[in-house]
Design an enzyme around this catalytic site. Sequence first.
Site, PDB file in Angstrom:
ATOM      1  N   SER A 179       0.870  -1.175   0.000  1.00 29.80           N
ATOM      2  CA  SER A 179       0.000   0.000   0.000  1.00 29.80           C
ATOM      3  C   SER A 179       0.900   1.215   0.000  1.00 29.80           C
ATOM      4  CB  SER A 179      -0.908   0.005   1.233  1.00 29.80           C
ATOM      5  OG  SER A 179      -1.730   1.151   1.253  1.00 29.80           O
ATOM      6  N   ARG A 237       0.282  -3.731  -7.244  1.00 28.63           N
ATOM      7  CA  ARG A 237      -0.980  -4.381  -6.853  1.00 28.63           C
ATOM      8  C   ARG A 237      -2.135  -3.575  -7.414  1.00 28.63           C
ATOM      9  NH1 ARG A 237      -4.627  -7.577  -5.996  1.00 28.63           N
ATOM     10  NH2 ARG A 237      -5.023  -8.720  -4.075  1.00 28.63           N
ATOM     11  N   THR A 297      -7.301   0.827   4.017  1.00 25.40           N
ATOM     12  CA  THR A 297      -6.940  -0.051   5.122  1.00 25.40           C
ATOM     13  C   THR A 297      -7.902   0.108   6.290  1.00 25.40           C
ATOM     14  OG1 THR A 297      -4.601   0.015   4.499  1.00 25.40           O
ATOM     15  CG2 THR A 297      -5.112  -0.696   6.730  1.00 25.40           C
ATOM     16  N   CYS A 308       1.495  -5.184 -17.770  1.00 24.95           N
ATOM     17  CA  CYS A 308       1.961  -6.063 -16.706  1.00 24.95           C
ATOM     18  C   CYS A 308       3.185  -5.462 -16.021  1.00 24.95           C
ATOM     19  CB  CYS A 308       2.306  -7.446 -17.251  1.00 24.95           C
ATOM     20  SG  CYS A 308       2.964  -8.552 -15.968  1.00 24.95           S
ATOM     21  N   CYS A 339       5.576 -13.382 -11.727  1.00 28.75           N
ATOM     22  CA  CYS A 339       4.328 -12.765 -11.261  1.00 28.75           C
ATOM     23  C   CYS A 339       4.439 -12.219  -9.840  1.00 28.75           C
ATOM     24  CB  CYS A 339       3.200 -13.794 -11.345  1.00 28.75           C
ATOM     25  SG  CYS A 339       1.590 -13.165 -10.848  1.00 28.75           S
ATOM     26  N   CYS A 370      -0.258  -9.096  -8.764  1.00 32.77           N
ATOM     27  CA  CYS A 370      -0.982  -7.826  -8.779  1.00 32.77           C
ATOM     28  C   CYS A 370      -2.420  -8.019  -9.241  1.00 32.77           C
ATOM     29  CB  CYS A 370      -0.261  -6.813  -9.659  1.00 32.77           C
ATOM     30  SG  CYS A 370      -0.450  -7.068 -11.438  1.00 32.77           S
ATOM     31  N   CYS A 382      -3.699  -8.708 -14.856  1.00 36.49           N
ATOM     32  CA  CYS A 382      -3.970  -9.429 -16.096  1.00 36.49           C
ATOM     33  C   CYS A 382      -5.388  -9.977 -16.133  1.00 36.49           C
ATOM     34  CB  CYS A 382      -2.953 -10.540 -16.310  1.00 36.49           C
ATOM     35  SG  CYS A 382      -2.870 -11.748 -14.977  1.00 36.49           S
TER      36      CYS A 382
END
Length: 616
Positions: free
Chosen positions: A123, A370, A406, A566, A585, A588, A591
């Site tokens: 975050s 993310r 959050t 990506c 990978c 996140c 895709c």
Amino acid sequence: MRSARILLRARAATATRLRSLSTARSTIARCTPAAARRLSRTPAAARHLSSTPAAARGLSSTVDGEEEPIERDSMEYDVVIVGGGPAGLAAAIRLKQLEETTGNEISVCLLEKASEVGAHVVSGNVFEPRALDELLPDWREDADAPLQTKVEADTFSYLHSETGAIPLPCPPSLHNDGNYVASLSQVVRWLGEKAEALGVEVYPGFSAAEVLYDDRGGVRGVATRDVGLNKDGSKGENYEPGMELLAKQTLLAEGARGSCSEEVMAIFDLRKHCDPQQFGLGVKEVWEIPEEKCQPGLVQHTIGWPLASDTYGGSFLYHMAPNLVHVGLVVGLDYANPHLSPYKEFQRLKHHPAMAKHLEGGDCVAYAARVINEGGLQSVPKLTFPGGVLIGCSAGFLNVPKIKGTHTAMKSGMLAAENVFESIQTEEREAVGYQEAFEASWVYDELYGVRNYKPAFKKWGLFGGVAYAGASAYVMKGKEPWTFRHDSVDSSTTAKVDDPRAKPIQYPKPDGKLSFPLLENVARAVVDHADTQPSHLVVKDEFRDSMVGKTARSLREYGAPEANFCPAGVYEYPDDELVINAQNCVHCKCCSIKMPLEYIKWTVPEGGGGPNYQLT
């Protein structure tokens, strides 16, 4: 029937890729004390351990040409929580607090697919402690709490060119008085310690791969992913079938675009009365700078350059004591240009004087990416279903103009815990009170007041959206008698190559000081996937025939936007053939959202795989 001790030792071993029994014993130290206690119990003392034929979920093995059911073990709890982020841990802690105050025992298991709690959490992060104050009122007295840098100054600017900036008044949503600059991955680790101290059984390194249903169609728990499979899907010599975690209530706290959550929303039609979810992709770096340059508590946000005026997004830059800078860019995934690369936009952003002055002389020490939910209140689905609930970003409680979710995720976990606890006592299948509690909470009020910000940008672009946001914040106070809607998913907004909006973008080469090649940054995410396991990124069956060679629709019609969006270099087209580098990978989930026609299905890899974040 194997004992719980042998079973969980073996499963922990496979989750961390330690394939021998002697090494597996050492992995007990990775579990929380509550989990370690379960490991040491005898079968008779264990709550419940059984072997269930995997044929119940359609799995079987072939022996001499005949199908043979695979037995897999199961353990029963009152509550199983999938996901060790802020929402899942807040729910776990609240459940155990209720146990203490009421005297009604409740068994709680939390599964986390990362190698350790916090390793997949990323975050910005300016942390608003409102929910934490309710959950742990005395947290400020805890010297170990990783919330030490109070916000001291807020700045907000419009970058009108690659060198120019215009200071703007900081909007109300970005006033951060009383908030903290923090690493959310560290905050989550600390919350994990709080949860296990209360008796929550926390199991990192276990991927929830499958939702289990009872004979009435309700959710009865989850199953972890089979491990030890070869790349072609056949069983390797260290094969272990998945384990069933059965529960009276299953809390899905997987974060944005969780695979189990998406399945449950489809099965129970939970999105029937809400808008399509909208997403943004955040890319982030953490820098170490000379301590004398650090301004602890400085918070800077920008809009504008390098993004075009029809692309939603903005940057953040936060100074954290003693010498860290958290810097990143969030790009709304409803952009049109298939040539746009959020990662490369971020790299050139750092060369702007407003950003570079904070980073020069420092070293980039971490990288992460993310997706976040941007649909707001209009896109929140029904939260309950028979046997479970959605909490946190699995449902989508991000306050978009605040760029914070959050505190709302944690509060949703607390509300869910209170109602799930009650439903277990009354033996109700669905904790319907959670939906009502959400709609009566400050989370709902907060999201209602900002519900039109993101769709206003979609209607009128950057300048019209900013103007509307100002009018809503200062004049209408978020109480306007209308609600703008979201009418499309992000994959449908990508322009085809013959569209005038599909303009090629010439990005500058990275200089190795402020900007970096993508794969160099992926190394900073410390990504680890066993290269022998099957790919967890799967082309959906209905598209498989059209994704071969030069006939690939994404390449032919859209110019292969996945090779641009990506943030880990997973997708590429050497010789016009799609190659999926699943080992890169960072989870996140972009895709599964932005692919043309959504042709990729994101599934969980073996437990413990993925990035290993420490500072994000």
